[in-house]
Design a protein around this motif. Sequence first.
Motif, short mmCIF file in Angstrom:
data_model
loop_
_atom_site.label_atom_id
_atom_site.label_comp_id
_atom_site.label_asym_id
_atom_site.label_seq_id
_atom_site.Cartn_x
_atom_site.Cartn_y
_atom_site.Cartn_z
N ASN A 116 44.82 79.33 72.56
CA ASN A 116 45.87 78.67 73.33
C ASN A 116 47.16 79.48 73.23
OD1 ASN A 116 45.98 77.50 70.49
ND2 ASN A 116 47.92 76.74 71.32
N GLY A 118 50.78 78.73 74.18
CA GLY A 118 51.61 77.63 74.65
C GLY A 118 50.70 76.51 75.13
N ALA A 119 50.89 76.08 76.38
CA ALA A 119 50.05 75.04 76.97
C ALA A 119 48.86 75.62 77.72
CB ALA A 119 50.89 74.17 77.90
N THR A 120 48.70 76.92 77.70
CA THR A 120 47.61 77.56 78.43
C THR A 120 46.41 77.75 77.50
OG1 THR A 120 49.15 78.74 79.86
CG2 THR A 120 46.90 79.57 79.75
N THR A 146 40.28 71.07 74.84
CA THR A 146 41.34 70.06 74.97
C THR A 146 41.26 69.48 76.37
OG1 THR A 146 43.05 71.50 75.89
CG2 THR A 146 42.84 71.43 73.48
N GLU A 222 45.63 74.42 82.15
CA GLU A 222 46.80 73.89 81.44
C GLU A 222 46.39 72.69 80.60
OE1 GLU A 222 51.18 71.86 82.36
OE2 GLU A 222 49.84 72.39 84.01
N SER A 223 46.72 72.77 79.33
CA SER A 223 46.37 71.69 78.41
C SER A 223 47.43 70.60 78.44
CB SER A 223 46.23 72.23 76.99
OG SER A 223 46.06 71.18 76.07
N THR A 224 47.02 69.37 78.12
CA THR A 224 47.99 68.27 78.01
C THR A 224 48.75 68.32 76.70
OG1 THR A 224 46.27 66.85 77.03
CG2 THR A 224 46.56 66.75 79.43
N LEU A 225 48.31 69.15 75.74
CA LEU A 225 48.95 69.30 74.43
C LEU A 225 48.99 68.01 73.65
CD1 LEU A 225 51.96 71.67 75.21
CD2 LEU A 225 49.75 72.25 74.23
#
Length: 226
Positions: A116, A118-120, A146, A222-225
Amino acid sequence: MPIDFPAGPTNGQTYIYSGQTYQWNGSSWRLVRTSAVGPTGPTGAASTVPGPTGPTGSTGPTGPTGAASTVTGPTGATGPTGSFVVAPWTIYTPIWYTTGAAASIGNGSLTGRYVNIGATIIGEIRLIFGSTTNRGSGTYRFSLPTTGIAENFQPMGQVVVRDEGPAVAYFGTAIFNNNLTDRMEMYVHSQAAAYDEGVAVTEAVPFLFGTNDKILVHFQYESTLV
């Protein structure tokens, strides 16, 4: 010439004659001596003792704002140098979903890994069928490391399906679908129409899977984190 003093004076009475002042003391007139004023002396040195501070006056109105400065301020100190760590991807085991009969890996292998930034999320999945792999039935789906932020049919990766018997590779696209943001579906391209159409990968599409056949996926989303 004798002075013509007034007759019958009272005690303390004064009489001025030719600029001189005389006073009756009860028995005679006596000249009253006056000291002449001398010249003004030099000014003394200024006092070195400060006097008390007077009260502070009221604040006057604020003046207009001046023009912005055109002078560049000094450059601040340089911060410490950061470090960039090159680390291996994280390993995870994808869940193999089917819309029909359940599949099981048997003596095959199903592996995943990702990184990962960041959010990627960037990663890959490898499914290799073994002689005891149960291919199940229905549309194939694989879980993601994720949950993602996506719409149905949004592409998020590439798929290669390899038929090792005749040594043929089929190419497709990994997508989000059916409002499931924690897993992917895979579509391969079909030449059945004037334009390529996506056909879901199943136990028999694009061919009936057998020993040593492969499904290879590369994904990015893109992840929701969370």
